[in-house]
Scaffold this motif. Structure first.
Motif, PDB file in Angstrom:
ATOM      1  N   LYS A 131       4.445   4.618  -7.182  1.00  0.00           N
ATOM      2  CA  LYS A 131       4.427   5.262  -8.494  1.00  0.00           C
ATOM      3  C   LYS A 131       3.058   5.134  -9.148  1.00  0.00           C
ATOM      4  CE  LYS A 131       7.120   5.717 -12.745  1.00  0.00           C
ATOM      5  NZ  LYS A 131       8.261   5.213 -13.530  1.00  0.00           N
ATOM      6  N   THR A 132       2.438   3.952  -9.032  1.00  0.00           N
ATOM      7  CA  THR A 132       1.101   3.751  -9.592  1.00  0.00           C
ATOM      8  C   THR A 132       0.082   4.591  -8.845  1.00  0.00           C
ATOM      9  OG1 THR A 132       1.611   1.525 -10.383  1.00  0.00           O
ATOM     10  CG2 THR A 132      -0.697   2.035 -10.022  1.00  0.00           C
ATOM     11  N   SER A 172      -0.795   1.584 -15.869  1.00  0.00           N
ATOM     12  CA  SER A 172       0.250   2.299 -15.138  1.00  0.00           C
ATOM     13  C   SER A 172       1.636   1.771 -15.512  1.00  0.00           C
ATOM     14  CB  SER A 172       0.029   2.158 -13.632  1.00  0.00           C
ATOM     15  OG  SER A 172       0.352   0.847 -13.215  1.00  0.00           O
ATOM     16  N   SER A 173       2.659   2.466 -14.988  1.00  0.00           N
ATOM     17  CA  SER A 173       4.039   2.074 -15.290  1.00  0.00           C
ATOM     18  C   SER A 173       4.363   0.689 -14.767  1.00  0.00           C
ATOM     19  CB  SER A 173       5.019   3.087 -14.684  1.00  0.00           C
ATOM     20  OG  SER A 173       4.761   4.380 -15.198  1.00  0.00           O
ATOM     21  N   GLU A 174       3.676   0.267 -13.699  1.00  0.00           N
ATOM     22  CA  GLU A 174       3.908  -1.076 -13.144  1.00  0.00           C
ATOM     23  C   GLU A 174       2.874  -2.085 -13.651  1.00  0.00           C
ATOM     24  OE1 GLU A 174       5.958   1.554 -10.043  1.00  0.00           O
ATOM     25  OE2 GLU A 174       3.895   1.544 -10.739  1.00  0.00           O
ATOM     26  N   ASN A 234       0.672   7.436  -7.404  1.00  0.00           N
ATOM     27  CA  ASN A 234       0.902   8.813  -7.850  1.00  0.00           C
ATOM     28  C   ASN A 234       0.255   9.064  -9.212  1.00  0.00           C
ATOM     29  OD1 ASN A 234       2.273  11.437  -7.527  1.00  0.00           O
ATOM     30  ND2 ASN A 234       3.413  10.773  -9.322  1.00  0.00           N
ATOM     31  N   GLU A 235       0.403   8.089 -10.160  1.00  0.00           N
ATOM     32  CA  GLU A 235      -0.199   8.233 -11.485  1.00  0.00           C
ATOM     33  C   GLU A 235      -1.721   8.234 -11.396  1.00  0.00           C
ATOM     34  OE1 GLU A 235       1.502   5.006 -13.626  1.00  0.00           O
ATOM     35  OE2 GLU A 235       3.441   5.983 -13.951  1.00  0.00           O
TER      36      GLU A 235
END
Length: 605
Positions: free
Chosen positions: A560-561, A507-509, A563-564
């Motif tokens: 955000k994670t 993920s982005s994080e 959501n992904e």
């Protein structure tokens, strides 16, 4: 170049490969008719064991090209070895023969690898009855290597231990004076040529030491015996510990497209230790002998391509050098032609009266229709009387209407310039000059001046075209060097991580997110891989994948994670998922139907 195992290499390899005992056979592949891969594994531990008939035995971390359709031998080994555990891996005596036993008791099977001569691979049952053999043959009159024959283990040569002084003395006494000491010892001892050469050098014997020349039977006997005891000690160490690996290389110069050079190292030999004979050579060190052998053979094919490319690069650079040399030689030849023609014209000019007299004399003889031999005789008679005109004529080329005259500068001894304005420092050396009988002396001089001007024009054109020709040759050479540097090689296999058998992403994080490919994997993810703190994400769609966000820290997972991961839960579904996404996107709130909930810790099974 070394391409197969020695006895010492095999001892070290078998000692190191004892770590594979206990692993089960997952699959068997064949690379070619004499090279096979056995895939071994135990829980998360995996290993590829490579066997090549007549050459080598080692584990490999490289991706080898496997045959699409397995051979008959591969199918036979798959049938009998699959899911069986490697119980024993041993060398038979001091021969280059390895026995790999899979399974135990009556269910045991043996794979016997021979690394000497033309090599062989034999599959037998628990009673050593041959089920399949790579190379059927007969040794002597009684021993047959074929299917339904028993493999003779008792033929393996056993280790004899340190050499006895009496045996060694008798061996050397029966040898011929002048024979190489190394060649005398190799057939009678199990150490191999590399170790024997190593201990001889270490003991103080010179390279290429011969019996009676560099070795005295009475004086050096004790020193030789100590050296062979050292060789026997090296074999003992090979049985006790895992050695490091070393690849001996050769350094060469490789041309670069920009005209420079770089160092190029080619692998030559692999060894479990650094021998005395390799001191001063470039050597690569590896943590284990098995790793060194794998690196050596896995890069062997690409190295052959490298050597071929190096040869092509040298040929390309040689062609470029030849083009440059050819242009330089042309320019030198044209300069020499100009200088020679200029000197001939000047010699004719300063000897104008003499040349005209010679032309007139020969023309007169020809006008009187004298035979050519008679003209030659008349010139010789005149030369004998000291006639200066006849003395200057050195040859007749009447077939092309020419004569050859030896012309000298008549002003070389004078201190001042001549009346024609020639500088006193210009010295014209005596030279043979061809004179055309159809022309006067002045016309002959003009002819040579014209040749000189023509050569000068050619030189100028050559200089102008030289730049273009050299640039074209350099461009072709650079293109050739770039082409030969594009090579294929065996790529090292990347370690496959446990989560790569599932759907996954980072993920982005920087959280690892995994999802099941089917219902069975969904259950495995939840039961085996989900831990406390992990997040379970699932979509309200029939057949959607179970998604788990791995959260080893236990801290709250950012939105955000989440959501992904929700996008992944909806996306990993074929046509039904796409229809579900359309309905979801039409609903207010979008992702509210995606349930992200924490599950209690589940014990892994």
């Amino acid at each position: 170049m070394k391409t197969r195992f020695s006895t010492y290499d095999l001892l070290c390899s078998v000692t190191e490969l004892q770590k594979l005992i206990g692993l089960r056979v997952a699959q068997v592949y064949d690379i070619d008719h004499k090279t096979y891969l056995i895939k071994l594994q135990r829980t998360e531990e995996k290993c590829m064991l490579l066997l090549e008939s007549g050459s080598r035995l080692h584990s490999t971390a490289f991706e080898w090209p496997k045959n699409v359709a397995p051979s008959g031998f591969s199918m036979k080994m798959r049938k009998h070895l699959r899911n069986k555990r490697l119980e024993c891996l041993k060398q038979l005596g001091m021969d280059r023969i390895v026995d790999l036993q899979f399974g135990s008791g009556e269910a045991a099977y043996h794979v016997i690898l021979e690394l000497y001569d033309r090599g062989n691979i034999v599959l037998t049952d628990c009673n050593l009855m041959i089920l399949y053999i790579l190379r059927p043959h007969t040794e002597g009159e009684e021993v047959r290597f074929a299917v339904r024959e028993k493999y003779p283990l008792d033929r393996a040569h056993q280790r004899e231990g340190p050499p006895a002084a009496e045996k060694l003395h008798s061996l050397l006494s029966s040898a011929t004076l002048g024979d190489s000491l190394k060649k005398i010892l190799i057939p009678h001892f199990d150490y191999g040529p590399a170790i024997i050469e190593h201990v001889l050098l270490k003991a103080g014997f010179s390279t290429g030491c011969k019996l009676g020349k560099g070795f005295d039977l009475e004086k050096d006997m004790s020193k030789l015996l100590a050296a062979l005891n050292e060789a026997d000690h090296l074999l003992d160490l090979a049985l006790q510990r895992e050695p490091k690996g070393y690849i001996v290389q050769r350094k060469e110069k490789r041309p670069l497209p920009d005209g420079g050079e770089e160092d190029f190292f080619s692998n030559q030999e692999f060894h479990p230790m650094v021998f005395e004979q390799h001191a001063g050579l470039p050597i690569r060190e590896f943590p284990s002998f098995d790793t060194a052998v794998d690196e050596f053979f896995s890069t062997f094919e690409s190295q052959k391509i490298d050597m071929k490319a190096l040869q092509q690069e040298r040929e390309a650079m040689k062609k470029l050098a030849n083009v440059r040399k050819d242009h330089d030689q042309r320019l030198l030849a044209l300069e020499h032609t100009q200088e020679t023609d200029k000197q001939r014209a000047e010699l004719i000019s300063v000897n104008q009266h003499l040349v005209d007299s010679a032309i007139l004399a020969v023309r007169s003889a020809l006008a009187n229709q004298l035979p050519w031999p008679d003209i030659q005789n008349l010139i010789k008679e005149a030369q004998a009387k000291g006639d200066p005109v006849a003395s200057s004529i050195k040859g007749l080329k009447l077939e092309i209407n020419h004569i050859t005259m030896m012309l000298r500068d008549p002003y070389t001894e004078e201190d001042s310039s001549d009346e024609d304005g020639r500088d006193e420092n210009v010295e014209l050396k005596p030279k043979l000059v061809d004179i055309d009988l159809d022309l006067t002396a002045f016309s002959n001089a003009t002819k040579y001046y014209d040749k000189k001007r023509s050569a000068a024009k050619k030189q100028q054109k050559t200089l102008e075209s030289q730049g273009k020709a050299l640039k074209s040759a350099e461009r072709k050479t650079k293109q050739t060097l770039k082409e030969v540097q594009t090579m294929t090689s065996i790529n090292k296999a990347r370690k496959v991580f446990w989560f790569e058998k599932f759907f996954w992403f980072i993920s982005s994080e920087n959280y690892l997110v995994i999802g099941g490919r089917d219902q069975q994997q969904n259950e495995v993810i939840v039961k085996r891989y989900m831990r406390q703190g992990d997040i379970y994400v699932h979509a309200d769609i029939q057949g959607a994948s179970s998604i788990v966000i791995k959260n080893p820290t236990g801290e709250p997972v950012p939105p955000k994670t989440l959501n992904e991961a929700g996008c992944m839960a909806v996306s990993y579904r074929q046509v039904p998922v796409l229809r579900g996404m359309q309905k979801l996107l039409q609903m207010p709130g979008g992702w509210r139907v995606i349930r992200c909930r924490r599950l209690p810790l589940l014990e892994s099974t």
